[in-house]
Design an enzyme around this catalytic site. Structure first.
Site, PDB file in Angstrom:
ATOM      1  N   ARG A 509       0.863  -1.188   0.000  1.00  0.00           N
ATOM      2  CA  ARG A 509       0.000   0.000   0.000  1.00  0.00           C
ATOM      3  C   ARG A 509       0.896   1.233   0.000  1.00  0.00           C
ATOM      4  O   ARG A 509       1.732   1.398   0.888  1.00  0.00           O
ATOM      5  CB  ARG A 509      -0.899  -0.028   1.239  1.00  0.00           C
ATOM      6  N   ASP A 549       2.292  -1.480  -7.634  1.00  0.00           N
ATOM      7  CA  ASP A 549       2.573  -2.096  -8.939  1.00  0.00           C
ATOM      8  C   ASP A 549       1.316  -2.266  -9.797  1.00  0.00           C
ATOM      9  O   ASP A 549       1.365  -2.124 -11.023  1.00  0.00           O
ATOM     10  CB  ASP A 549       3.310  -3.423  -8.760  1.00  0.00           C
TER      11      ASP A 549
END
Length: 638
Positions: A509, A549
């Protein structure tokens, strides 16, 4: 009566900056000595204008004097030092056994706005001859006074390097404008607080030429002895005065609102008369409006009042003892919000002159000091208290840091200073180097198994790629990222690629606004609350963007892939784990807690297998690369 000693606040002068500075000295010292010549001494000119700046410059001057093998010291005295009405304070410089090379009478009397301007002009007329004669390598200028602006202007125009003390601070008057103007003229900066350092960086000053040292006066403050303070108190306030039972008052005119500052001074004196405590009143500085303030003192009979002692000047060593053992200090001097905090003495800060300063718990602000009653209430609240000692402005080791900084200065470096402006869109026109270069970026992909770095062109083509296994510990991982990026940046030069920035894609996160990994699953260990932007930006001197990502994959699809031209779509990525990204109305959605598209952690079975996020039955626990590997092993073993 001894003063109570409270635990001191944690100093901000250790840590990464201190380590950085020590490493800088090690790298540069030998190189600098060779370039400057082993026997070449650095000729330092220290110019002092008044009693206040001398208290900050004197510790540096003593330090320079103790190292004659490295430095030659020239002392220039000007400004109010040479005026009888302000105590002829040049004498304390002589008493400190410094040779004064030059005395410059630069003050045009009048104590109004025009006189300040004329004083700056007179200093600008006289200083060139002095600087031509002394030929210093570097001039040390302190603070934010109009005299200092004349010094910095003269030195800059005569190609003399300038070291500015106490830049980056914010007070609240015309002093801010003068201070920041000197900052733009100065080549090197010594600041006192972490906030001041950040202000200098925000003002586009070169980080390598900024030293967070602390205030030099704290070197003397924090080593001050209390043995014979009672004799100092009796000398200035009378034999019947006890420690913590008197007031020190020091108030200056505010040049942007002279009329109001004179009225406020009148109310302050009325409140002090009513409060009925022995009070040491120091005369104001030489700014516009000071003459009117002195008239107010004389109109009220302060110089002859039995409760008051009015003085033009107190030597700094004695002033330290007086404020350290006072029941309270009142006024609008920077000394009240800076130095006095070292002793925890209560301070009442009046008006707006120091409104922007960082302060300790000991300071009570009376911003709108428009009534005598309001000032009296502040006196009743503060008088006689003892607060924790504050180290906001120094830890007592500023001078050794400053001397090391001076020794690191390379006189062979170009004199023209450079500003570190934030990146802007460049106008790439007919420069052949720009035409021939491939505009590129460094891409960093940090997954659960591998760490990849690539040079990527603006068209999305991979020019060169590097792959390593992702280390298990934070320290190894961050060092490997830096190493791979530095190697890729060096290779980019050989490949004629111009690196414009760095993009980092990482599991976990991420707060992209701050460039911080907030939290990661067990797939990437020791990867919580990690600032990725700062170390890469400091190392590569490039802008750095960091995101999850899955979000990076969605942005890539929007720019180069199947999402090009689409208003809304979802990207799903699978690897060691499972992630995703959401594009809505052409914009990437992060969510309020930066986990809008953690698709791999949707729970599909409450009793399912354990997931790396700590939950059970997530999609990632069934369909990720790790999960499929685990299931394949079970089948094989069966």
């Amino acid at each position: 009566m001894e003063i109570t000693v409270y635990p001191q606040q944690k100093s901000s002068f250790q840590g990464p900056h201190e380590l950085y500075f020590k490493n800088l000295i090690k790298r540069k010292k030998k190189q600098v000595m060779e370039k400057n010549g082993d026997n070449r001494k650095l000729r330092v000119c220290v110019a002092t204008c008044n009693r206040a700046d001398y208290s900050k410059l004197a510790p540096i001057m003593f330090g320079i004097k103790t190292e004659p093998e490295f430095f030659e010291l020239d002392v220039v005295v000007l400004g109010s030092h040479l005026i009888d009405d302000y105590g002829n304070t040049y004498r304390m410089i002589e008493q400190d056994d410094f040779d004064i090379n030059t005395r410059l009478h630069t003050i045009v009397r009048g104590e109004d706005e025009a006189a300040m301007v004329e004083s700056v002009g007179l200093a600008l007329v006289k200083l060139p001859d002095v600087l031509n004669r002394l030929k210093p390598d570097i001039m040390i200028v302190h603070g934010d006074r109009f005299d200092a602006l004349a010094l910095a202007t003269s030195a800059a125009l005569m190609n003399i390097r300038i070291l500015h003390i106490e830049g980056g601070e914010v007070s609240g008057t015309i002093d801010d404008s003068i201070r920041h103007a000197i900052t733009k003229l100065a080549h090197y900066h010594v600041c006192c607080t972490r906030s001041a350092e950040q202000h200098l960086i925000s003002m586009c000053e070169d980080h390598d030429r900024i030293l967070l040292a602390g205030c030099p006066s704290y070197d003397k403050l924090l080593s001050a002895k209390n043995k014979d303070y009672m004799s100092t108190i009796r000398m200035w306030l009378g034999d019947d005065v006890k420690s913590k039972d008197y007031i020190v008052a020091l108030q200056h005119p505010v040049t942007t609102d002279i009329k109001h500052s004179i009225k406020m001074f009148e109310l302050t004196l009325d409140a002090l008369i009513s409060f009925n405590k022995r009070t040491l009143v120091l005369f104001p500085n030489i700014d516009a409006g000071s003459k009117e303030m002195v008239r107010v003192m004389r109109k009220k009979g302060i110089e002859h009042h039995p409760n008051f002692r009015a003085v033009k000047h107190v030597p700094f060593d004695q002033f330290i003892q007086l404020v350290a053992h006072a029941g309270c200090m009142i006024g609008n001097s920077s000394c009240g919000v800076r130095e006095v905090g070292a002793f925890g003495t209560p301070v009442i800060n009046l008006g707006t002159r120091q409104i922007g300063r960082e302060t300790g718990q000991n300071v009570l602000h009376v911003r709108d000091a428009d009534t005598q009653d309001k000032i009296l209430q502040a006196l009743n609240l503060q008088f006689g208290k003892q607060y924790p000692c504050s180290k906001i402005y120094g830890d007592g080791n500023a001078v050794p840091r400053i001397l090391k900084f001076l020794k690191s200065i390379d006189l062979q470096e170009p004199l023209q200073k450079k500003f570190c402006f934030p990146p802007v869109k460049e106008n790439i026109s007919q420069d052949i180097d720009h035409i021939l270069e491939t505009l590129s970026a460094l891409a960093v992909d940090l997954g659960g198994t591998n760490l990849r770095v690539a040079i990527v062109s603006m068209k999305g083509e991979i020019v060169k790629k590097y792959t390593q296994f992702n280390p298990k510990t934070y320290e190894e991982r961050i060092n490997l990222i830096l190493q791979m990026c530095v190697e890729a940046a060096a290779e980019a030069v050989k490949l004629n690629c111009r690196i414009l920035g760095v993009g980092i894609s990482t599991g976990g996160r991420v707060n992209p606004r701050e460039g911080i990994v907030l939290h990661s699953t067990k797939l990437i260990q020791e990867w919580n609350s990690v600032d990725l932007r700062t170390p890469l930006s400091d190392t590569l001197h490039l802008p750095v963007w960091v995101d999850n990502d899955g979000n990076c994959a969605a942005l890539a699809e929007r720019k180069f892939g199947q999402g090009k031209g689409l208003e809304n779509f979802v990207t799903l990525i699978t690897g060691t784990g499972i992630g995703g990204g959401i594009i809505h109305q052409h914009e990437l959605i992060h969510g309020s807690s930066f986990c809008a598209a953690e698709l791999g952690h949707l729970v599909v079975s409450l009793g399912g297998p354990d997931c790396s996020c700590g939950s059970r039955g997530c999609i990632e626990a069934y369909a990720s690369g790790m999960a499929l590997q685990r299931e394949a092993k079970k089948l094989h073993d069966g």
